[in-house]
Write a protein that holds these residues in place. Structure first.
Motif, PDB file in Angstrom:
ATOM      1  N   ASP A 158       0.834  -1.205   0.000  1.00 15.79           N
ATOM      2  CA  ASP A 158       0.000   0.000   0.000  1.00 15.79           C
ATOM      3  C   ASP A 158       0.870   1.258   0.000  1.00 15.79           C
ATOM      4  O   ASP A 158       0.580   2.226  -0.711  1.00 15.79           O
ATOM      5  CB  ASP A 158      -0.928   0.004   1.217  1.00 15.79           C
ATOM      6  N   ILE A 159       1.936   1.247   0.788  1.00  9.23           N
ATOM      7  CA  ILE A 159       2.854   2.395   0.783  1.00  9.23           C
ATOM      8  C   ILE A 159       3.495   2.537  -0.588  1.00  9.23           C
ATOM      9  O   ILE A 159       3.608   3.645  -1.135  1.00  9.23           O
ATOM     10  CB  ILE A 159       3.930   2.226   1.875  1.00  9.23           C
ATOM     11  N   GLU A 160       3.922   1.421  -1.151  1.00 12.86           N
ATOM     12  CA  GLU A 160       4.592   1.459  -2.451  1.00 12.86           C
ATOM     13  C   GLU A 160       3.682   2.039  -3.529  1.00 12.86           C
ATOM     14  O   GLU A 160       4.138   2.783  -4.410  1.00 12.86           O
ATOM     15  CB  GLU A 160       5.049   0.048  -2.837  1.00 12.86           C
ATOM     16  N   ALA A 161       2.393   1.717  -3.467  1.00 15.60           N
ATOM     17  CA  ALA A 161       1.470   2.172  -4.504  1.00 15.60           C
ATOM     18  C   ALA A 161       0.994   3.600  -4.294  1.00 15.60           C
ATOM     19  O   ALA A 161       0.672   4.297  -5.273  1.00 15.60           O
ATOM     20  CB  ALA A 161       0.269   1.220  -4.561  1.00 15.60           C
ATOM     21  N   SER A 165       6.656  10.324  -1.822  1.00 16.04           N
ATOM     22  CA  SER A 165       7.881  10.854  -1.225  1.00 16.04           C
ATOM     23  C   SER A 165       9.115  10.007  -1.474  1.00 16.04           C
ATOM     24  O   SER A 165      10.235  10.502  -1.302  1.00 16.04           O
ATOM     25  CB  SER A 165       7.695  11.009   0.292  1.00 16.04           C
ATOM     26  N   PHE A 166       8.957   8.759  -1.863  1.00 16.99           N
ATOM     27  CA  PHE A 166      10.091   7.847  -1.946  1.00 16.99           C
ATOM     28  C   PHE A 166      10.356   7.448  -3.393  1.00 16.99           C
ATOM     29  O   PHE A 166       9.434   7.098  -4.135  1.00 16.99           O
ATOM     30  CB  PHE A 166       9.836   6.595  -1.109  1.00 16.99           C
ATOM     31  N   SER A 167      11.632   7.501  -3.769  1.00 17.98           N
ATOM     32  CA  SER A 167      12.011   7.066  -5.111  1.00 17.98           C
ATOM     33  C   SER A 167      12.077   5.553  -5.200  1.00 17.98           C
ATOM     34  O   SER A 167      11.911   4.984  -6.287  1.00 17.98           O
ATOM     35  CB  SER A 167      13.362   7.668  -5.485  1.00 17.98           C
ATOM     36  N   SER A 168      12.319   4.877  -4.095  1.00 17.66           N
ATOM     37  CA  SER A 168      12.340   3.412  -4.059  1.00 17.66           C
ATOM     38  C   SER A 168      12.089   2.959  -2.630  1.00 17.66           C
ATOM     39  O   SER A 168      12.367   3.693  -1.673  1.00 17.66           O
ATOM     40  CB  SER A 168      13.682   2.863  -4.576  1.00 17.66           C
ATOM     41  N   LEU A 169      11.565   1.750  -2.497  1.00 13.76           N
ATOM     42  CA  LEU A 169      11.249   1.169  -1.193  1.00 13.76           C
ATOM     43  C   LEU A 169      11.871  -0.215  -1.105  1.00 13.76           C
ATOM     44  O   LEU A 169      11.888  -0.971  -2.080  1.00 13.76           O
ATOM     45  CB  LEU A 169       9.739   1.073  -0.985  1.00 13.76           C
ATOM     46  N   ALA A 170      12.378  -0.523   0.073  1.00  9.91           N
ATOM     47  CA  ALA A 170      13.007  -1.817   0.319  1.00  9.91           C
ATOM     48  C   ALA A 170      12.241  -2.556   1.387  1.00  9.91           C
ATOM     49  O   ALA A 170      11.797  -1.967   2.374  1.00  9.91           O
ATOM     50  CB  ALA A 170      14.464  -1.643   0.748  1.00  9.91           C
ATOM     51  N   VAL A 171      12.094  -3.844   1.206  1.00 14.06           N
ATOM     52  CA  VAL A 171      11.508  -4.712   2.219  1.00 14.06           C
ATOM     53  C   VAL A 171      12.420  -5.919   2.376  1.00 14.06           C
ATOM     54  O   VAL A 171      12.937  -6.459   1.388  1.00 14.06           O
ATOM     55  CB  VAL A 171      10.078  -5.144   1.840  1.00 14.06           C
ATOM     56  N   PHE A 172      12.678  -6.301   3.602  1.00 14.36           N
ATOM     57  CA  PHE A 172      13.449  -7.527   3.818  1.00 14.36           C
ATOM     58  C   PHE A 172      13.003  -8.169   5.123  1.00 14.36           C
ATOM     59  O   PHE A 172      12.446  -7.523   6.007  1.00 14.36           O
ATOM     60  CB  PHE A 172      14.962  -7.257   3.828  1.00 14.36           C
ATOM     61  N   TYR A 173      13.247  -9.440   5.212  1.00 16.32           N
ATOM     62  CA  TYR A 173      12.917 -10.214   6.403  1.00 16.32           C
ATOM     63  C   TYR A 173      14.050 -11.194   6.651  1.00 16.32           C
ATOM     64  O   TYR A 173      14.776 -11.595   5.736  1.00 16.32           O
ATOM     65  CB  TYR A 173      11.590 -10.961   6.224  1.00 16.32           C
ATOM     66  N   PHE A 174      14.228 -11.559   7.891  1.00 14.59           N
ATOM     67  CA  PHE A 174      15.272 -12.512   8.255  1.00 14.59           C
ATOM     68  C   PHE A 174      14.754 -13.933   8.110  1.00 14.59           C
ATOM     69  O   PHE A 174      13.587 -14.210   8.383  1.00 14.59           O
ATOM     70  CB  PHE A 174      15.729 -12.291   9.701  1.00 14.59           C
TER      71      PHE A 174
END
Length: 672
Positions: A158-161, A165-174
């Motif tokens: 939802d934030i990505e769409a 304000s952001f040119s790119s978004l990163a998501v990661f999980y361990f």
């Protein structure tokens, strides 16, 4: 241009000082010889002729001094002379020199080590291009207990769409994976799943190969992995030909496509990153709190501030609360800089320790000032003799300054060597993020600051004996040889220095005592388990292993361990106590405070099995422990700790209460 030429001539005369001085002596002797010859021809005796010639020449030493002042660089000459003299003095008083140098070294080492830690974490630029534009985005409960900033996948998309304000978004999980290379045995690795935008946010080029991109980050695409530098060294011995090699990662074939440089750590402590291959469809309509396991970062667009980005996130959060009141109604987005996200929790403690180390350095300076003041009293006759021979008070003061700075520099160099040792110890022994490889290290700036501190402290503690030498009484000092410096004022000054030193020491002593008392009380706090004689073994199975296969495997391993000689009990737990854990869940029950019909608590949860409570020495205060039948129960039981009951149900009994917000379980056991 004339000024530059004049300076160059003076510099040349300084470099060739001895030869120039010899030429001047020869010219003066030649002048005296020619004048004496003329006087002899005029009828004077040889002795009288030379005496008259010298009288006509004037004071030869004054001429030489005037020549050096006009044709050389007198300040540098004085500095060189005083440096040589100070070094001789330091060699003559070797014991005094060692005491001063070691006192300064300890103070400078303590201050520089703490400055190194503070500079490495709070001041030095993070190892990412334009790191000030990287923002950590957290999911936070408006009221109640939060999930530590972790986010569900749907809210990330939802934030990505919707963001502006952001040119790119990163998501990661361990995740914890099993790696098989060639015919070798399986190896446990710490991994992180990430999207393709991860590399755009942190914007760091790989050392070898490439990073995975959008083509790799789609479902059913060939699996790819990027190695961290420590993982590359540990798993593959730093093999430069590793690019393109295929390995088994959780029983699935993956291709090594890149190796990141040594300083890259996002997040730290992982061996490799693999493409997450997520899409919004992976979650369907499920936005539940049980899926909060992802970290989110963003790179701000050019010209966008953190405040503007937060306002944008607030707008998105408000939209989601209206659209999904049942799942998103109690949550909001917060943001902070990457530095705040990493080091915000330790910033206050580091600043306090830096101030304490600065006070320790100040105490060392005062101690050295006292030593120099005491030594100056024994050199009163020397100062008086130099003044009587024509040395100005400024010239004597300059020599004392030079000696103080040399002592401070010697202490500074020794302190820097000690700092190297202390920094290495700190880099490997400090807890949490401070102890990650590459976080704390010295560089040229730290060394430069240490040398600057050394010179500054040398000037500061050199002021005291310099001021007092100006009060030397020449007549009494030369006549009586007394070692009294400035009368009673010297004793008064020493009393002031000692008083300040005792006061600062008292402040540090009180602070250290309070810290020691807090540490002692913390060490006496019960952990909830007995760490003595407790051995842990980590075994990770591929994430897609069937649940019954996982259960049978761990039960078989547990039984084999229980049959070993000397083993009293064995159990299973998804993550040991007192360790970082990255899986959180939300739960609710009829005896917890209700917040807009949302689960009241989002917290870590651990799965246990076997005889774990007996194995770790945790007493059961109420209810019963788990049994083998609970592993396959459709309504699995839940154990809660005493702290939860004490906070939310101080006068009640949670045994038998429903906890529908957490997989429909019922709480039949009591605090571990």
């Amino acid at each position: 241009m004339k000024t530059l030429n004049r300076f160059l001539i003076r510099l040349r005369n300084l470099v060739t000082g001895r030869r120039g001085d010899q030429r001047l002596r020869e010219e003066l002797e030649d002048y005296v010889a020619r004048e004496a010859e003329a006087n002899i021809q005029a009828g004077m005796s040889e002795e009288e002729a030379r005496r008259q010639a010298r009288m006509k020449l004037g004071a030869a030493e004054a001429i030489r001094e005037q020549y050096h002042a006009e044709e050389g660089l007198p300040l540098l000459e004085c500095l060189a002379q005083d440096t040589r003299f100070s070094l001789r003095q330091m060699r003559r008083s070797l014991g005094f020199t060692l005491v001063v140098v070691m006192t300064m070294a300890l103070g400078i080492a303590a201050a520089t080590t703490m400055f190194t830690v503070v500079y490495s974490t709070l001041l030095r630029s993070l190892p990412y291009p334009q790191s000030e534009r990287i923002v950590a985005i957290h999911d936070t409960r408006i009221t109640g207990r939060s999930a530590g900033g972790l986010m569900t996948g749907p809210r990330f998309y939802d934030i990505e769409a919707r963001n502006r304000s952001f040119s790119s978004l990163a998501v990661f999980y361990f995740d914890e994976s099993t790696l098989i290379t060639g015919k070798k045995l399986p190896i446990y690795v710490k991994g992180a799943g990430a999207n393709a935008g991860f590399w755009d946010v942190f914007d760091t080029a790989p050392m070898l190969g490439r990073v995975f991109d959008a083509r790799d980050d789609v479902p059913h695409a060939p699996r790819t992995a990027v190695l961290s530098y420590p993982g590359w060294q540990r798993l593959f011995g730093g093999d430069p030909n590793i690019i393109g090699e295929q390995v088994k990662l959780d029983q699935q074939t993956a291709t090594i496509v890149g190796v990141m440089p040594q300083g890259f750590s996002a997040p730290g402590g992982v061996d490799l990153w693999h493409a997450a291959q997520f899409t919004p469809n992976n979650w369907g309509n499920d936005r539940g709190d049980g899926l909060r396991d992802t970290n989110v970062f963003g790179r701000l667009r050019l010209g966008v501030t953190l405040a503007q980005a937060q306002a944008d996130l607030d707008r998105i959060g408000e939209q989601l609360r209206r659209e999904y009141p049942s799942s998103d109604g109690a949550w909001r987005f917060t943001s902070e800089t990457l530095r705040e996200d990493r080091y915000g929790q330790v910033q206050s403690a580091l600043v306090v320790l830096l101030i304490a180390s600065a006070l320790l350095l100040l105490i060392a300076c005062i101690n050295v000032a006292n030593l120099l003041l005491s030594r100056a009293t024994t050199r009163q006759r020397e100062v008086a003799l130099r003044r009587a021979l024509g040395a100005s008070g400024r010239r004597v003061a300059f020599q004392f300054f030079v000696e103080s700075v040399l002592l401070a520099l010697a202490g500074g160099v020794t302190g820097i060597l000690l700092t190297f040792v202390l920094t290495r110890i700190a880099a490997t022994s400090l807890p949490g993020i401070l102890g990650r490889p590459g976080t704390i290290h010295m560089d040229g700036i730290v060394i430069g600051v240490a040398l600057l501190i050394s010179v500054a402290t040398g000037i500061v503690f050199g002021v005291v004996p310099v001021v007092k030498t100006r009060k030397v009484q020449l007549h009494s000092a030369l006549k009586q040889g007394e070692t009294r410096l400035g009368g009673s004022s010297g004793n008064w000054l020493r009393s002031v220095l000692v008083g300040v030193q005792v006061g600062l020491s008292l402040v540090l002593l009180v602070g250290a005592s309070l810290l020691a008392d807090s540490l002692w009380n913390l060490m006496k706090q019960p952990l909830g388990f007995e760490p003595e004689h407790l051995l842990t073994v980590r075994v990770a199975l591929p994430w897609n292993t069937r649940p019954e296969a996982v259960r049978n495997f761990y039960n078989d391993v547990q039984q084999r361990i229980e049959n070993l000689p000397g083993v009293e009990a064995a159990g299973q737990i998804s993550s040991p106590p007192m360790t970082d854990f990255h899986v959180r869940g939300s739960f609710d029950t009829d005896w917890l405070p209700q917040v807009s019909n949302q689960p009241a608590i989002s917290a870590e949860n651990r799965n246990i099995a076997g005889n774990l409570l007996v194995a770790i020495g945790t007493p059961l205060l109420a209810g019963r422990a788990f049994s083998a039948a609970d592993q396959v129960s459709t309504v699995p039981p839940v154990l809660v700790n005493e702290a939860l009951v004490r906070e939310f149900l101080p006068k009640g009994n949670p045994i038998g209460s429903s906890a529908p917000g957490w997989t429909g379980a019922r709480d039949r056991g009591g605090g571990c």
